[in-house]
Design a protein around this motif. Structure first.
Motif, PDB file in Angstrom:
ATOM      1  N   UNK A 133       0.981  -1.347  -0.015  1.00  0.00           N
ATOM      2  CA  UNK A 133      -0.092   0.179   0.180  1.00  0.00           C
ATOM      3  C   UNK A 133       0.745   1.103   0.010  1.00  0.00           C
ATOM      4  N   UNK A 134       1.941   1.163   0.785  1.00  0.00           N
ATOM      5  CA  UNK A 134       2.775   2.508   0.792  1.00  0.00           C
ATOM      6  C   UNK A 134       3.684   2.549  -0.564  1.00  0.00           C
ATOM      7  N   UNK A 135       4.006   1.319  -1.358  1.00  0.00           N
ATOM      8  CA  UNK A 135       4.617   1.529  -2.718  1.00  0.00           C
ATOM      9  C   UNK A 135       3.420   2.024  -3.533  1.00  0.00           C
ATOM     10  N   UNK A 136       2.321   1.506  -3.640  1.00  0.00           N
ATOM     11  CA  UNK A 136       1.155   2.086  -4.241  1.00  0.00           C
ATOM     12  C   UNK A 136       0.910   3.319  -4.440  1.00  0.00           C
ATOM     13  N   UNK A 137       0.864   3.805  -3.046  1.00  0.00           N
ATOM     14  CA  UNK A 137       0.286   5.393  -2.661  1.00  0.00           C
ATOM     15  C   UNK A 137       1.773   6.149  -3.261  1.00  0.00           C
ATOM     16  N   UNK A 138       2.962   5.755  -3.196  1.00  0.00           N
ATOM     17  CA  UNK A 138       4.018   6.504  -3.620  1.00  0.00           C
ATOM     18  C   UNK A 138       4.021   6.628  -5.113  1.00  0.00           C
ATOM     19  N   UNK A 139       3.709   5.528  -5.715  1.00  0.00           N
ATOM     20  CA  UNK A 139       3.501   5.558  -7.149  1.00  0.00           C
ATOM     21  C   UNK A 139       2.288   6.429  -7.833  1.00  0.00           C
ATOM     22  N   UNK A 140       1.329   6.616  -6.971  1.00  0.00           N
ATOM     23  CA  UNK A 140       0.299   7.554  -7.324  1.00  0.00           C
ATOM     24  C   UNK A 140       0.622   8.728  -6.973  1.00  0.00           C
ATOM     25  N   UNK A 141       0.964   9.272  -5.904  1.00  0.00           N
ATOM     26  CA  UNK A 141       1.349  10.348  -5.491  1.00  0.00           C
ATOM     27  C   UNK A 141       2.498  10.870  -6.663  1.00  0.00           C
ATOM     28  N   UNK A 142       3.334  10.110  -7.118  1.00  0.00           N
ATOM     29  CA  UNK A 142       4.632  10.577  -7.751  1.00  0.00           C
ATOM     30  C   UNK A 142       4.154  11.180  -9.042  1.00  0.00           C
ATOM     31  N   UNK A 143       3.268  10.080  -9.659  1.00  0.00           N
ATOM     32  CA  UNK A 143       2.645  10.216 -10.999  1.00  0.00           C
ATOM     33  C   UNK A 143       1.664  11.497 -11.198  1.00  0.00           C
ATOM     34  N   UNK A 144       0.992  11.615 -10.161  1.00  0.00           N
ATOM     35  CA  UNK A 144       0.055  12.797  -9.849  1.00  0.00           C
ATOM     36  C   UNK A 144       0.933  14.055 -10.092  1.00  0.00           C
ATOM     37  N   UNK A 145       1.961  13.963  -9.277  1.00  0.00           N
ATOM     38  CA  UNK A 145       2.794  15.597  -9.004  1.00  0.00           C
ATOM     39  C   UNK A 145       3.463  15.602 -10.732  1.00  0.00           C
ATOM     40  N   UNK A 146       3.784  14.612 -11.295  1.00  0.00           N
ATOM     41  CA  UNK A 146       4.130  14.801 -12.725  1.00  0.00           C
ATOM     42  C   UNK A 146       3.407  15.352 -13.705  1.00  0.00           C
ATOM     43  N   UNK A 147       2.184  14.945 -13.583  1.00  0.00           N
ATOM     44  CA  UNK A 147       0.919  15.532 -14.556  1.00  0.00           C
ATOM     45  C   UNK A 147       0.558  16.647 -13.910  1.00  0.00           C
ATOM     46  N   UNK A 148       0.290  16.677 -12.435  1.00  0.00           N
ATOM     47  CA  UNK A 148      -0.469  18.027 -12.197  1.00  0.00           C
ATOM     48  C   UNK A 148       0.479  19.286 -12.177  1.00  0.00           C
TER      49      UNK A 148
END
Length: 184
Positions: free
Chosen positions: A18-33
């Protein structure tokens, strides 16, 4: 069988996933947003993909390699499957914004799939097959985070506002060249 290859309990493994999944979601979101709308349309380059395609493809990968394989669940939007699937959409077609949803719809899709992934990890038994597929999909997402970063660098976009510089490598710094002996 999970415990056979790990010192971690199922709950600890789930927490790590869950930590790895959330880190991937957060990082991808930062790169797009962090990109203004006009910067989402990058010039064609054979070595990169457009940012929104990267994000949608990563979510699609979770659908195919987790939900479909483990649960037989149909896609969130079957009409989009061929567009997010790297085997079915030609590389040049990924630049056709008229084929793909915009930022907000892609973010909504991306976050819906990530929420479903997190819920699946929390609620289902962690079999060896599930653990493998979760890691496979998360590692695939991490590769696309690297690809998004590479795309931004290729087209000359700045780093995300949260970038703090390179992380130092572990260990003591070495001076000079590394000597690697050849063998037979």
């Amino acid at each position: 069988m999970i415990g056979a290859n790990s010192e971690m309990t199922e709950d600890e493994l789930k927490s790590q996933l869950l930590e790895e999944l959330e880190l991937a979601r957060t990082r991808t979101g930062q790169l797009i947003r962090s990109l203004p709308e006009n910067k989402l349309d990058v010039p064609y380059h054979p070595g990169v993909n457009p940012p929104l395609w990267e994000m949608g493809h990563a979510a699609f990968f979770y659908e195919v390699f987790v939900f479909n394989l483990l649960d037989g669940t149909p896609s969130y939007d079957p009409s989009m499957d061929d567009l997010w699937d790297s085997f079915h959409v030609d590389h040049k077609e990924r630049w056709r914004r008229d084929l793909f949803p915009g930022r907000e719809d892609t973010l909504r899709y991306f976050n819906t799939i990530y929420d479903r992934m997190a819920e699946r990890i929390r609620s289902k038994p962690l079999t060896d097959q599930a653990l493998y597929l979760y890691r496979y999909a998360i590692y695939h997402q991490n590769m696309h985070i690297e690809s998004l970063t590479w795309c931004r660098q290729t087209v000359g976009y700045p780093a995300t506002p949260d970038y703090r510089g390179d992380r130092p490598a572990p260990g003591e710094p070495l001076n000079g060249d590394a000597q690697i002996p050849a063998g037979r």
